[in-house]
Design a protein around this motif. Structure first.
Motif, PDB file in Angstrom:
ATOM      1  N   GLN A  11      -4.543  12.269  -4.129  1.00 50.46           N
ATOM      2  CA  GLN A  11      -4.801  10.904  -4.584  1.00 50.46           C
ATOM      3  C   GLN A  11      -3.787  10.426  -5.619  1.00 50.46           C
ATOM      4  O   GLN A  11      -3.563   9.228  -5.763  1.00 50.46           O
ATOM      5  N   ASN A  12      -3.145  11.351  -6.314  1.00 53.70           N
ATOM      6  CA  ASN A  12      -2.243  10.975  -7.398  1.00 53.70           C
ATOM      7  C   ASN A  12      -0.770  11.222  -7.107  1.00 53.70           C
ATOM      8  O   ASN A  12       0.079  10.763  -7.861  1.00 53.70           O
ATOM      9  N   ILE A  65       5.909  13.555  -6.318  1.00 55.45           N
ATOM     10  CA  ILE A  65       6.021  12.774  -7.552  1.00 55.45           C
ATOM     11  C   ILE A  65       4.710  12.035  -7.787  1.00 55.45           C
ATOM     12  O   ILE A  65       4.022  11.638  -6.842  1.00 55.45           O
ATOM     13  N   ASN A  66       4.376  11.873  -9.047  1.00 57.57           N
ATOM     14  CA  ASN A  66       3.173  11.145  -9.418  1.00 57.57           C
ATOM     15  C   ASN A  66       3.335   9.680  -9.036  1.00 57.57           C
ATOM     16  O   ASN A  66       4.393   9.085  -9.244  1.00 57.57           O
ATOM     17  N   MET A  67       2.289   9.094  -8.494  1.00 59.74           N
ATOM     18  CA  MET A  67       2.373   7.697  -8.051  1.00 59.74           C
ATOM     19  C   MET A  67       2.528   6.727  -9.217  1.00 59.74           C
ATOM     20  O   MET A  67       2.970   5.602  -9.022  1.00 59.74           O
ATOM     21  N   PHE A 124       0.835  -1.189   0.000  1.00 61.75           N
ATOM     22  CA  PHE A 124       0.000   0.000   0.000  1.00 61.75           C
ATOM     23  C   PHE A 124       0.877   1.248   0.000  1.00 61.75           C
ATOM     24  O   PHE A 124       1.979   1.235   0.536  1.00 61.75           O
ATOM     25  N   VAL A 125       0.369   2.318  -0.591  1.00 65.37           N
ATOM     26  CA  VAL A 125       1.066   3.593  -0.540  1.00 65.37           C
ATOM     27  C   VAL A 125       0.835   4.153   0.854  1.00 65.37           C
ATOM     28  O   VAL A 125      -0.288   4.507   1.211  1.00 65.37           O
ATOM     29  N   GLU A 126       1.878   4.188   1.656  1.00 62.33           N
ATOM     30  CA  GLU A 126       1.762   4.648   3.032  1.00 62.33           C
ATOM     31  C   GLU A 126       3.070   5.304   3.444  1.00 62.33           C
ATOM     32  O   GLU A 126       4.103   5.119   2.799  1.00 62.33           O
ATOM     33  N   ASN A 148      10.463   4.798 -11.334  1.00 66.11           N
ATOM     34  CA  ASN A 148      10.572   4.139 -12.637  1.00 66.11           C
ATOM     35  C   ASN A 148      10.430   5.082 -13.817  1.00 66.11           C
ATOM     36  O   ASN A 148      10.267   4.630 -14.942  1.00 66.11           O
ATOM     37  N   ALA A 149      10.496   6.399 -13.582  1.00 73.18           N
ATOM     38  CA  ALA A 149      10.453   7.356 -14.679  1.00 73.18           C
ATOM     39  C   ALA A 149      11.097   8.657 -14.224  1.00 73.18           C
ATOM     40  O   ALA A 149      11.120   8.975 -13.035  1.00 73.18           O
ATOM     41  N   GLY A 150      11.631   9.405 -15.164  1.00 72.81           N
ATOM     42  CA  GLY A 150      12.212  10.701 -14.849  1.00 72.81           C
ATOM     43  C   GLY A 150      13.714  10.639 -14.654  1.00 72.81           C
ATOM     44  O   GLY A 150      14.349   9.611 -14.875  1.00 72.81           O
ATOM     45  N   PRO A 151      14.288  11.744 -14.216  1.00 70.76           N
ATOM     46  CA  PRO A 151      15.751  11.801 -14.064  1.00 70.76           C
ATOM     47  C   PRO A 151      16.295  10.898 -12.958  1.00 70.76           C
ATOM     48  O   PRO A 151      17.461  10.529 -12.993  1.00 70.76           O
ATOM     49  N   ASP A 152      15.467  10.553 -11.979  1.00 67.47           N
ATOM     50  CA  ASP A 152      15.911   9.685 -10.878  1.00 67.47           C
ATOM     51  C   ASP A 152      15.526   8.228 -11.100  1.00 67.47           C
ATOM     52  O   ASP A 152      15.474   7.444 -10.148  1.00 67.47           O
ATOM     53  N   GLU A 153      15.281   7.838 -12.320  1.00 69.94           N
ATOM     54  CA  GLU A 153      14.834   6.477 -12.636  1.00 69.94           C
ATOM     55  C   GLU A 153      15.823   5.442 -12.119  1.00 69.94           C
ATOM     56  O   GLU A 153      17.034   5.569 -12.269  1.00 69.94           O
TER      57      GLU A 153
END
Length: 136
Positions: free
Chosen positions: A33-34, A50-52, A6-8, A16-21
């Protein structure tokens, strides 16, 4: 099968995306929520929202308070030895293998091909021997 990741607050995630991938981070707070507020245990991942969709949740969770600062997050991350546990997972090994294979040059790929051929020849001869023994 019950969903257990769970996101907690305190959940360790892989970006998994972006410059810090490919880097690990810790969910510090939920923005909406997002989006989630994350912080990296080391200086390579800055504290950011960051977007989930750009996070892959891991099985690891550390005990931190909501909106904890970077210092306590880093201490809890190191105390739980999350980095060592992460490197032992099949997921991390697979990512490392992909990264290593992406950096191979032509000669390395050629040597890898020859090694695979040699291994397959040995396997094929052993299987033939076993089949022959099974018929007798």
């Amino acid at each position: 099968m019950v969903y257990s990741r769970f996101v907690e607050v305190g959940r360790v995630a892989l970006i998994n995306a972006g410059p810090d991938e490919g880097k690990l981070c810790v969910v510090v707070d939920l923005v909406d929520q997002n989006r989630a507020l994350i912080d990296g245990p080391c200086t390579s991942v800055c504290r950011q929202a960051i977007n989930m969709k750009h996070l892959s949740l891991t099985d690891f969770k550390i005990k931190i308070g909501r909106s904890a600062r970077s210092g306590p997050v880093k201490k809890a991350f190191e105390a739980a030895q999350v980095q060592d546990k992460w490197e032992q997972t099949a997921w991390a090994r697979k990512l490392a293998m992909r990264k290593k294979r992406a950096t191979l040059n032509d000669f390395d790929r050629f040597k890898l091909k020859l090694a695979k051929q040699k291994k397959n020849r040995l396997l094929r001869t052993e299987v033939k021997k076993l089949k022959k023994e099974a018929k007798l």
